[in-house]
Design an enzyme around this catalytic site. Structure first.
Site, mmCIF file in Angstrom:
data_model
loop_
_atom_site.group_PDB
_atom_site.id
_atom_site.type_symbol
_atom_site.label_atom_id
_atom_site.label_comp_id
_atom_site.label_asym_id
_atom_site.label_seq_id
_atom_site.Cartn_x
_atom_site.Cartn_y
_atom_site.Cartn_z
ATOM 1 N N HIS A 144 0.960 -1.188 0.045
ATOM 2 C CA HIS A 144 0.074 0.021 0.056
ATOM 3 C C HIS A 144 0.896 1.155 -0.059
ATOM 4 O O HIS A 144 0.630 2.201 -0.752
ATOM 5 C CB HIS A 144 -1.058 -0.024 1.085
ATOM 6 C CG HIS A 144 -1.697 1.128 1.314
ATOM 7 N ND1 HIS A 144 -3.229 0.857 0.857
ATOM 8 C CD2 HIS A 144 -1.616 2.358 1.712
ATOM 9 C CE1 HIS A 144 -3.737 2.320 1.255
ATOM 10 N NE2 HIS A 144 -2.893 3.247 1.666
ATOM 11 N N GLU A 145 1.784 1.258 0.711
ATOM 12 C CA GLU A 145 2.736 2.442 0.820
ATOM 13 C C GLU A 145 3.585 2.779 -0.457
ATOM 14 O O GLU A 145 4.023 3.872 -0.719
ATOM 15 C CB GLU A 145 3.294 2.647 2.308
ATOM 16 C CG GLU A 145 2.753 2.608 3.420
ATOM 17 C CD GLU A 145 1.590 3.513 3.622
ATOM 18 O OE1 GLU A 145 1.925 4.559 2.840
ATOM 19 O OE2 GLU A 145 0.649 3.363 4.250
ATOM 20 N N HIS A 187 1.478 4.049 -2.918
ATOM 21 C CA HIS A 187 1.701 5.837 -2.828
ATOM 22 C C HIS A 187 2.908 6.412 -3.309
ATOM 23 O O HIS A 187 2.520 7.348 -3.992
ATOM 24 C CB HIS A 187 1.387 6.209 -1.146
ATOM 25 C CG HIS A 187 0.042 6.054 -0.782
ATOM 26 N ND1 HIS A 187 -1.061 6.474 -1.338
ATOM 27 C CD2 HIS A 187 -0.349 5.677 0.672
ATOM 28 C CE1 HIS A 187 -2.122 6.308 -0.631
ATOM 29 N NE2 HIS A 187 -1.760 5.701 0.582
ATOM 30 N N HIS A 235 -5.921 6.941 -2.679
ATOM 31 C CA HIS A 235 -6.920 6.076 -2.461
ATOM 32 C C HIS A 235 -7.839 5.873 -3.155
ATOM 33 O O HIS A 235 -8.362 6.796 -3.948
ATOM 34 C CB HIS A 235 -7.393 6.461 -0.976
ATOM 35 C CG HIS A 235 -6.310 6.271 0.141
ATOM 36 N ND1 HIS A 235 -5.979 7.307 0.931
ATOM 37 C CD2 HIS A 235 -5.336 5.401 0.734
ATOM 38 C CE1 HIS A 235 -5.005 7.066 1.770
ATOM 39 N NE2 HIS A 235 -4.617 5.610 1.751
ATOM 40 N N TYR A 252 -9.769 2.141 1.244
ATOM 41 C CA TYR A 252 -10.156 2.003 2.705
ATOM 42 C C TYR A 252 -10.588 0.664 3.123
ATOM 43 O O TYR A 252 -11.470 0.225 2.357
ATOM 44 C CB TYR A 252 -10.877 3.091 3.034
ATOM 45 C CG TYR A 252 -9.978 4.651 3.412
ATOM 46 C CD1 TYR A 252 -9.098 4.650 3.188
ATOM 47 C CD2 TYR A 252 -10.856 5.633 3.996
ATOM 48 C CE1 TYR A 252 -8.247 6.305 3.402
ATOM 49 C CE2 TYR A 252 -10.396 6.836 4.160
ATOM 50 C CZ TYR A 252 -9.055 6.893 3.806
ATOM 51 O OH TYR A 252 -8.468 8.316 3.941
#
Length: 265
Positions: free
Chosen positions: A158-159, A162, A168, A217
């Site tokens: 996930h990071e 980014h 998101h 999310y």
């Protein structure tokens, strides 16, 4: 000189190196998104957060202009802090490997060397967070994976996404056709984390809404009472409610978006 607003690649991507203005509504530390034990609130020196785990540089305390271009040629130089254990380093490298294999090495993470001008510095700071895209013009760009609580394959993925330029999933402009935000269940002061970007500022890359994205999310993100803050509203996709934000790997659409954004063949 007038600032030009950059188009955000929706599926969570900034489309260019132009400038995009983001109102800073988080102040200082930010709550974590991942629902894992042992996590501290996210903290970064000289930065604040939007959407919980996206670090942006401080700028006059009100708004910030950030540049989030792609990593040139899909090559991401990196180093991993020496204090991580070998097992933790293996988890981080495993997430990198999934991205590389999924894109047929169109995107590559490579060890930085003495001539590297900008690199991703993975550090054992407080919380799980990253800057957006290649946000620095020189020196290290930090990505935090707190040793207790963040060093899991899915969190590292996930990071890293980014850091590659993705925001998101539920910020896309057509979000309300697929999910309903249950504002009555959101912790007071965190409502802004559920904002969406207008269609004039973002692109969905003509990809369908992806409940299974590694960038979505959880259904209970920022919940004040344990009840869902995000509800699926399309009957055919009801089963996704318990799965959103809980995937272990990139979804097929995540891979397609990566390839499209970095012009992979």
């Amino acid at each position: 000189m007038m600032f030009q607003y950059v188009k955000l690649l929706l599926y969570s991507i900034f489309l260019s190196c132009k400038v995009y203005a983001i109102p800073l509504e988080d102040s200082g530390d930010a709550l974590n998104l991942f629902g894992l034990e042992g996590l501290s609130e996210n903290y970064a020196i000289g930065a604040t957060f939007i959407e919980g785990d996206i670090a942006v540089p401080l700028k006059a305390g009100r708004a910030v202009y950030i540049r989030s271009p792609k990593w040139p040629n899909g090559i991401v130089p990196f180093d991993i802090h020496a204090s991580y254990t070998n097992d933790q380093k293996s988890v981080i490298r495993g997430a990198m490997s999934e991205i590389m294999k999924s894109t047929n090495n169109c995107i590559r993470f490579v060890e930085r060397n003495s001539s590297t001008s900008v690199w991703l510095r993975i550090i054992p700071s407080r919380g799980c967070w990253s800057y957006m895209g290649r946000a620095k013009s020189s020196g290290p760009q930090d990505l935090s994976l707190q040793p207790t609580g963040c060093v899991y394959h899915q969190v590292a993925l996930h990071e890293l996404m980014h850091a590659l330029g993705f925001i998101h999933e539920q910020t896309r402009p057509d979000r309300n056709q697929y999910v309903r935000i249950q504002t009555e269940n959101i912790q007071s002061g965190n409502e802004h984390n559920f904002n969406i970007f207008p269609s004039t500022s973002v692109s969905t890359l003509n990809r369908p809404y992806d409940y299974g994205s590694i960038m979505h999310y959880r259904s209970d993100a920022f919940s004040s009472n344990g009840l869902p803050t995000i509800k699926v509203i399309t009957d055919t996709d009801k089963d996704w409610e318990s799965k959103m934000g809980r995937g272990m790997n990139l979804s097929d659409q995540d891979v397609e978006k990566l390839k499209a954004y970095y012009s992979c063949s």
